[in-house]
Design a protein around this motif. Sequence first.
Motif, PDB file in Angstrom:
ATOM      1  N   LEU A  73       0.839  -1.183   0.000  1.00 44.30           N
ATOM      2  CA  LEU A  73       0.000   0.000   0.000  1.00 44.30           C
ATOM      3  C   LEU A  73       0.881   1.241   0.000  1.00 44.30           C
ATOM      4  N   ALA A  74       0.419   2.273  -0.641  1.00 45.05           N
ATOM      5  CA  ALA A  74       1.004   3.605  -0.502  1.00 45.05           C
ATOM      6  C   ALA A  74      -0.071   4.451   0.164  1.00 45.05           C
ATOM      7  N   LEU A  75       0.296   5.134   1.236  1.00 38.35           N
ATOM      8  CA  LEU A  75      -0.659   5.879   2.046  1.00 38.35           C
ATOM      9  C   LEU A  75      -0.184   7.317   2.202  1.00 38.35           C
ATOM     10  N   ARG A  76      -1.035   8.262   1.864  1.00 42.07           N
ATOM     11  CA  ARG A  76      -0.713   9.681   2.010  1.00 42.07           C
ATOM     12  C   ARG A  76      -1.600  10.239   3.112  1.00 42.07           C
ATOM     13  N   GLY A  77      -0.966  10.669   4.200  1.00 42.29           N
ATOM     14  CA  GLY A  77      -1.727  11.188   5.326  1.00 42.29           C
ATOM     15  C   GLY A  77      -0.840  11.334   6.537  1.00 42.29           C
ATOM     16  N   THR A  78      -1.440  11.285   7.707  1.00 45.48           N
ATOM     17  CA  THR A  78      -0.649  11.388   8.933  1.00 45.48           C
ATOM     18  C   THR A  78      -0.042  10.033   9.272  1.00 45.48           C
ATOM     19  N   LEU A  79       0.971  10.063  10.100  1.00 45.66           N
ATOM     20  CA  LEU A  79       1.578   8.834  10.580  1.00 45.66           C
ATOM     21  C   LEU A  79       0.547   7.982  11.302  1.00 45.66           C
ATOM     22  N   GLU A  80      -0.273   8.597  12.121  1.00 41.95           N
ATOM     23  CA  GLU A  80      -1.275   7.859  12.891  1.00 41.95           C
ATOM     24  C   GLU A  80      -2.288   7.165  11.980  1.00 41.95           C
ATOM     25  N   GLY A  81      -2.765   7.869  10.972  1.00 40.14           N
ATOM     26  CA  GLY A  81      -3.727   7.282  10.035  1.00 40.14           C
ATOM     27  C   GLY A  81      -3.119   6.157   9.218  1.00 40.14           C
ATOM     28  N   TRP A  88      -4.577  -2.647   9.990  1.00 39.72           N
ATOM     29  CA  TRP A  88      -5.777  -3.285   9.437  1.00 39.72           C
ATOM     30  C   TRP A  88      -5.375  -4.231   8.294  1.00 39.72           C
ATOM     31  N   PHE A  89      -4.503  -3.758   7.382  1.00 40.22           N
ATOM     32  CA  PHE A  89      -4.031  -4.580   6.270  1.00 40.22           C
ATOM     33  C   PHE A  89      -3.201  -5.751   6.793  1.00 40.22           C
ATOM     34  N   ARG A  90      -2.363  -5.497   7.798  1.00 38.71           N
ATOM     35  CA  ARG A  90      -1.496  -6.543   8.355  1.00 38.71           C
ATOM     36  C   ARG A  90      -2.309  -7.713   8.879  1.00 38.71           C
ATOM     37  N   ALA A  91      -3.493  -7.434   9.411  1.00 40.10           N
ATOM     38  CA  ALA A  91      -4.352  -8.491   9.955  1.00 40.10           C
ATOM     39  C   ALA A  91      -4.822  -9.461   8.872  1.00 40.10           C
ATOM     40  N   MET A  92      -4.781  -9.053   7.608  1.00 38.41           N
ATOM     41  CA  MET A  92      -5.175  -9.917   6.491  1.00 38.41           C
ATOM     42  C   MET A  92      -4.042 -10.823   6.026  1.00 38.41           C
ATOM     43  N   VAL A  93      -2.821 -10.440   6.319  1.00 37.06           N
ATOM     44  CA  VAL A  93      -1.627 -11.116   5.810  1.00 37.06           C
ATOM     45  C   VAL A  93      -1.251 -12.257   6.754  1.00 37.06           C
ATOM     46  N   PRO A  94      -0.882 -13.412   6.224  1.00 35.37           N
ATOM     47  CA  PRO A  94      -0.446 -14.506   7.103  1.00 35.37           C
ATOM     48  C   PRO A  94       0.647 -14.047   8.069  1.00 35.37           C
ATOM     49  N   HIS A 109      12.461   2.398   8.597  1.00 37.96           N
ATOM     50  CA  HIS A 109      11.433   1.384   8.406  1.00 37.96           C
ATOM     51  C   HIS A 109      11.289   0.561   9.683  1.00 37.96           C
ATOM     52  N   VAL A 110      10.099  -0.004   9.809  1.00 39.34           N
ATOM     53  CA  VAL A 110       9.740  -0.799  10.981  1.00 39.34           C
ATOM     54  C   VAL A 110       9.165  -2.105  10.476  1.00 39.34           C
ATOM     55  N   ASP A 111       9.481  -3.189  11.144  1.00 36.99           N
ATOM     56  CA  ASP A 111       8.851  -4.467  10.845  1.00 36.99           C
ATOM     57  C   ASP A 111       7.447  -4.417  11.455  1.00 36.99           C
ATOM     58  N   ALA A 112       6.437  -4.379  10.610  1.00 39.32           N
ATOM     59  CA  ALA A 112       5.039  -4.290  11.065  1.00 39.32           C
ATOM     60  C   ALA A 112       4.565  -5.690  11.439  1.00 39.32           C
ATOM     61  N   THR A 113       4.863  -6.074  12.660  1.00 41.40           N
ATOM     62  CA  THR A 113       4.510  -7.409  13.133  1.00 41.40           C
ATOM     63  C   THR A 113       3.025  -7.448  13.507  1.00 41.40           C
ATOM     64  N   PRO A 114       2.428  -8.636  13.461  1.00 33.37           N
ATOM     65  CA  PRO A 114       0.986  -8.745  13.699  1.00 33.37           C
ATOM     66  C   PRO A 114       0.528  -8.237  15.056  1.00 33.37           C
ATOM     67  N   GLU A 115       1.385  -8.300  16.074  1.00 32.67           N
ATOM     68  CA  GLU A 115       0.938  -7.908  17.413  1.00 32.67           C
ATOM     69  C   GLU A 115       0.982  -6.404  17.657  1.00 32.67           C
ATOM     70  N   SER A 117      -0.029  -2.638  17.708  1.00 27.45           N
ATOM     71  CA  SER A 117      -1.203  -1.768  17.558  1.00 27.45           C
ATOM     72  C   SER A 117      -0.797  -0.581  16.697  1.00 27.45           C
ATOM     73  N   PRO A 118      -1.757   0.169  16.165  1.00 25.86           N
ATOM     74  CA  PRO A 118      -1.396   1.377  15.404  1.00 25.86           C
ATOM     75  C   PRO A 118      -0.539   2.348  16.218  1.00 25.86           C
ATOM     76  N   GLU A 119      -0.846   2.493  17.500  1.00 22.13           N
ATOM     77  CA  GLU A 119      -0.077   3.411  18.346  1.00 22.13           C
ATOM     78  C   GLU A 119       1.365   2.944  18.498  1.00 22.13           C
ATOM     79  N   LEU A 120       1.562   1.639  18.717  1.00 22.66           N
ATOM     80  CA  LEU A 120       2.916   1.107  18.847  1.00 22.66           C
ATOM     81  C   LEU A 120       3.678   1.149  17.528  1.00 22.66           C
TER      82      LEU A 120
END
Length: 133
Positions: A73-81, A88-94, A109-115, A117-120
Amino acid sequence: MSRNREERKLVLLAVIVDGEWSISPNAFRAALKARWPTVTFTELDDTWDYAFRWANADPDVWEGQLDRNGRGLALRGTLEGAARITCWFRAMVPTELSMWFVDEGNNAHVDATPELSPELLAAAYIAAANREA
């Protein structure tokens, strides 16, 4: 748009970096519409790297795009959004697949692990960006 909101606008990417999993544009569109019923879509022709563009989903993400291979995904907006939509997308991925949350300049960059939260996820990105600065 307020000046403060404009200053916080970023382009962030959520990219699956391993495995062969992908989501079809139609399945992603349906999931996005189910989660954010006010979302609107703009089709993109074959000259784009993205299948379509969307708007009016999360109030802090003014625009998003799904890449043609259904893995990013490419997302244009705030970091929080962007962190909310990435989680939300990560929850779909194995869970065994890796996903990165990265800015378009690959400054951090950050490893977006399943556990995460958006805040973390947002906090981890800020910490990584500060380490790289």
